[in-house]
Design a protein around this motif. Structure first.
Motif, PDB file in Angstrom:
ATOM      1  N   LEU A 121      -7.623   2.642  -2.443  1.00 20.24           N
ATOM      2  CA  LEU A 121      -6.938   3.591  -1.560  1.00 20.24           C
ATOM      3  C   LEU A 121      -7.874   4.720  -1.141  1.00 20.24           C
ATOM      4  CD1 LEU A 121      -4.000   3.968  -0.463  1.00 20.24           C
ATOM      5  CD2 LEU A 121      -3.666   5.614  -2.313  1.00 20.24           C
ATOM      6  N   ALA A 158       1.045   4.070  -2.993  1.00 23.19           N
ATOM      7  CA  ALA A 158       0.692   5.458  -2.698  1.00 23.19           C
ATOM      8  C   ALA A 158       1.825   6.425  -3.001  1.00 23.19           C
ATOM      9  CB  ALA A 158       0.273   5.583  -1.236  1.00 23.19           C
ATOM     10  N   GLN A 214       0.816  -1.209   0.000  1.00 25.25           N
ATOM     11  CA  GLN A 214       0.000   0.000   0.000  1.00 25.25           C
ATOM     12  C   GLN A 214       0.851   1.261   0.000  1.00 25.25           C
ATOM     13  OE1 GLN A 214      -2.635  -0.500   3.388  1.00 25.25           O
ATOM     14  NE2 GLN A 214      -3.265  -2.524   2.646  1.00 25.25           N
TER      15      GLN A 214
END
Length: 304
Positions: free
Chosen positions: A264, A64, A60
């Motif tokens: 997200l 990002a 993640q």
């Protein structure tokens, strides 16, 4: 002295751009997802992530755009296989390229152990004959001064900050953890700074009642964050179980960049704090993950 801070304050103060951060040190349980999500919301950049198996929290953070380097044994989704964001970054430089230094689980543990005891390196014979020393320039093959046989020197690795999730802590940073701890203790002692995230905030007297469970010295702790369910979807023994369905859903939805961005936004960017995250998760799902059968350890007599 109380070190109790909110999650936003702890990340803002102690995880700056460019920091090296050790996370996910207990392997599959006790992964500090709440910290990772706050790092993403605060748009940290150029982080170097340190860890062993490095489950989907690493994935993640990479997706990002927060990460410039990975020092780990493996990055992916333990129960599902690939970490799609990690693969996109390595193969296609999406969202940007990342530098990867490969370790085995054992040698990343040795690197942190060396820093924890103040040793410049620890020699071992593991990895000899493998490709990992050729890929990772930090690892050096030398001759043993004792018998001239080859040994691998694993240099000390000191994170700027180690983040550990625990079952309980007092406000000073004296933390109790139990179950599989992986390399939490070594990473705690190796780091310059430590952030504790606790499911329960308890009195100092509770900590003193069982001193052998204290993870490390509180003088290294900079912040204590009280964040119930802060390790979801990983497990915290005695608190909640692993959310296998969450890992599966993440794997399916993040195969493409567009899918990851939608995930997200739903679970991190549009979720200002953990309370909102848990509301989105829902009480019914949380109920299925709660402990069904408590198994307490036998009391310990510390009398004298």
């Amino acid at each position: 002295m109380s070190k109790h801070l909110s999650m936003a304050e702890a990340v803002a103060r102690y995880i700056p751009d460019g920091a090296s951060v050790a996370l996910g040190l207990a392997l599959e349980p006790l992964i500090p997802f709440a910290v990772g999500h706050e790092i993403i919301r605060q748009r940290r950049q150029n982080l170097a992530l340190i860890g062993p198996i490095s489950d989907i929290l690493f994935d993640q953070l990479i997706g990002a755009g927060c990460v410039s380097a990975i020092l780990a044994a493996w990055v992916g989704n333990v129960s599902e296989g690939l970490g799609h964001c990690y693969r996109h970054a390595v193969e296609k430089q999406i969202p940007h390229s990342i530098h990867v230094e490969e370790y085995s689980n054992h040698t990343i543990a040795l690197a942190l152990l060396a820093a924890s005891v103040g040793s410049p390196y620890i020699p071992t014979r593991t990895l000899l004959g493998s490709d990992i020393p050729r890929q990772n320039p930090r690892l050096r093959v030398e001759r043993s001064p004792l018998d001239e046989t080859p040994v691998l020197l694993v240099p000390a690795l000191q994170p700027d900050v180690t983040v550990v999730h625990v079952q309980r802590s007092d406000e000073e940073g004296n933390a109790h953890a139990w179950g599989n701890l992986g390399i939490c203790e070594s990473a705690f002692l190796a780091a310059r700074d430590v952030i504790i995230v606790a499911d329960d905030l308890v009195s100092h007297e509770t900590i003193l009642s069982d001193p052998n469970r204290v993870l490390g010295p509180s003088y290294k702790v900079r912040a204590v964050v009280h964040e119930p369910w802060g390790a979801h979807p990983s497990s915290v023994q005695g608190c909640y179980n692993r959310d296998h369905a969450f890992y599966h859903e993440y794997h399916q939805r993040t195969r493409t960049q567009e899918g990851f961005q939608q995930w997200l936004e739903e679970w991190v960017l549009n979720v200002p704090n953990r309370a909102t995250y848990l509301a989105h998760l829902g009480e019914d799902r949380m109920r299925t993950l709660k402990i069904r059968e408590h198994r307490y350890a036998s009391p310990v007599d510390y009398g004298y």
